[in-house]
Design a protein around this motif. Structure first.
Motif, PDB file in Angstrom:
ATOM      1  N   PRO A  35       0.801  -1.226   0.000  1.00 45.86           N
ATOM      2  CA  PRO A  35       0.000   0.000   0.000  1.00 45.86           C
ATOM      3  C   PRO A  35       0.839   1.284   0.000  1.00 45.86           C
ATOM      4  O   PRO A  35       0.330   2.347  -0.354  1.00 45.86           O
ATOM      5  N   ASN A  36       2.110   1.172   0.342  1.00 48.95           N
ATOM      6  CA  ASN A  36       2.996   2.326   0.355  1.00 48.95           C
ATOM      7  C   ASN A  36       3.587   2.498  -1.050  1.00 48.95           C
ATOM      8  O   ASN A  36       4.375   1.671  -1.503  1.00 48.95           O
ATOM      9  N   PRO A  37       3.221   3.578  -1.752  1.00 45.93           N
ATOM     10  CA  PRO A  37       3.719   3.769  -3.117  1.00 45.93           C
ATOM     11  C   PRO A  37       5.248   3.733  -3.224  1.00 45.93           C
ATOM     12  O   PRO A  37       5.786   3.277  -4.232  1.00 45.93           O
ATOM     13  N   ALA A  38       5.941   4.175  -2.196  1.00 49.12           N
ATOM     14  CA  ALA A  38       7.403   4.186  -2.222  1.00 49.12           C
ATOM     15  C   ALA A  38       7.996   2.779  -2.189  1.00 49.12           C
ATOM     16  O   ALA A  38       9.160   2.588  -2.559  1.00 49.12           O
TER      17      ALA A  38
ATOM     18  N   ASN B 198       2.650 -10.060   4.201  1.00 45.29           N
ATOM     19  CA  ASN B 198       2.082 -10.919   3.172  1.00 45.29           C
ATOM     20  C   ASN B 198       2.161 -10.168   1.845  1.00 45.29           C
ATOM     21  O   ASN B 198       1.376  -9.256   1.590  1.00 45.29           O
ATOM     22  N   ALA B 199       3.103 -10.565   0.999  1.00 51.18           N
ATOM     23  CA  ALA B 199       3.297  -9.888  -0.279  1.00 51.18           C
ATOM     24  C   ALA B 199       2.127 -10.115  -1.233  1.00 51.18           C
ATOM     25  O   ALA B 199       1.977  -9.368  -2.195  1.00 51.18           O
ATOM     26  N   ASP B 200       1.275 -11.111  -0.957  1.00 51.07           N
ATOM     27  CA  ASP B 200       0.123 -11.357  -1.826  1.00 51.07           C
ATOM     28  C   ASP B 200      -0.929 -10.267  -1.711  1.00 51.07           C
ATOM     29  O   ASP B 200      -1.665 -10.019  -2.668  1.00 51.07           O
ATOM     30  N   ASP B 201      -1.019  -9.631  -0.527  1.00 49.87           N
ATOM     31  CA  ASP B 201      -2.031  -8.576  -0.363  1.00 49.87           C
ATOM     32  C   ASP B 201      -1.463  -7.274   0.209  1.00 49.87           C
ATOM     33  O   ASP B 201      -2.191  -6.308   0.400  1.00 49.87           O
ATOM     34  N   GLY B 202      -0.167  -7.245   0.501  1.00 47.94           N
ATOM     35  CA  GLY B 202       0.466  -6.032   1.013  1.00 47.94           C
ATOM     36  C   GLY B 202       0.180  -5.744   2.475  1.00 47.94           C
ATOM     37  O   GLY B 202       0.484  -4.669   2.964  1.00 47.94           O
ATOM     38  N   GLY B 203      -0.383  -6.711   3.192  1.00 49.96           N
ATOM     39  CA  GLY B 203      -0.708  -6.519   4.602  1.00 49.96           C
ATOM     40  C   GLY B 203       0.340  -7.098   5.530  1.00 49.96           C
ATOM     41  O   GLY B 203       1.071  -8.022   5.172  1.00 49.96           O
ATOM     42  N   THR B 204       0.398  -6.551   6.734  1.00 48.53           N
ATOM     43  CA  THR B 204       1.271  -7.063   7.791  1.00 48.53           C
ATOM     44  C   THR B 204       0.378  -7.576   8.906  1.00 48.53           C
ATOM     45  O   THR B 204      -0.557  -6.890   9.313  1.00 48.53           O
ATOM     46  N   TYR B 205       0.658  -8.782   9.390  1.00 49.29           N
ATOM     47  CA  TYR B 205      -0.227  -9.460  10.329  1.00 49.29           C
ATOM     48  C   TYR B 205       0.528 -10.013  11.530  1.00 49.29           C
ATOM     49  O   TYR B 205       1.718 -10.339  11.426  1.00 49.29           O
ATOM     50  N   ALA B 206      -0.199 -10.151  12.644  1.00 52.17           N
ATOM     51  CA  ALA B 206       0.355 -10.833  13.818  1.00 52.17           C
ATOM     52  C   ALA B 206       0.676 -12.255  13.389  1.00 52.17           C
ATOM     53  O   ALA B 206      -0.094 -12.888  12.663  1.00 52.17           O
TER      54      ALA B 206
END
Length: 147
Positions: A76-79, A108-116
């Motif tokens: 989600p971070n354009p940079a 998770n590179a599949d959705d761009g999220g960071t999870y516990a």
């Protein structure tokens, strides 16, 4: 008779040492692991008193649409969208919480999220990787492919 006694002592010592050597190997999360789907290889190493995990290989390192190396385009971070997938850090803050278990966060590179997340050694060649989004949790087993 002295040779036979020495032989028995040597065998007995080897049998006593072998289980502890196996236990050390079984609880060592460091090395290169293949994801359950087989699409990536992750190098897990010790860092900062915990664990780090970095992508070191991909089943398809080249994006078929662009003909260029895969990038973190779901971020989600354009940079960060143009950073290469190989070399991408997956684990952050993975600290020991129990014997053979570390907790922190996983990207998770599949959705761009960071999870516990948590990782635990399930056997000498199996790493259990689990993550949660709210109350929904899941996991998979990674297989050791290198040290």
């Amino acid at each position: 008779m002295a040779c036979r006694t020495a032989f028995i002592i040597a065998i007995s010592a080897a049998l006593l040492i072998a289980p502890s050597a196996f236990a050390q190997g079984a609880s060592d999360p460091t090395g290169v692991w293949q994801t359950q789907a087989g699409d990536a290889r992750v190098k897990v190493s010790k860092c900062g008193g915990g664990l780090c995990g970095t992508i070191v290989g991909l089943k398809e390192p080249i994006d078929p649409a662009t003909g260029k190396p895969q990038v973190d385009d779901k971020n989600p971070n354009p940079a960060l969208k143009r950073r290469p997938m190989i070399g991408l850090p997956l684990f952050s803050g993975m600290q020991p919480v129990a014997a053979n278990k570390w907790s922190g966060q996983i990207y998770n590179a599949d959705d761009g999220g960071t999870y516990a997340s948590s990782v635990s050694v399930a056997g000498p060649d199996t790493l259990r990787v689990e993550g949660c989004v709210g109350a929904i949790c899941g996991g998979e087993n990674w297989t050791r492919v290198g040290r």
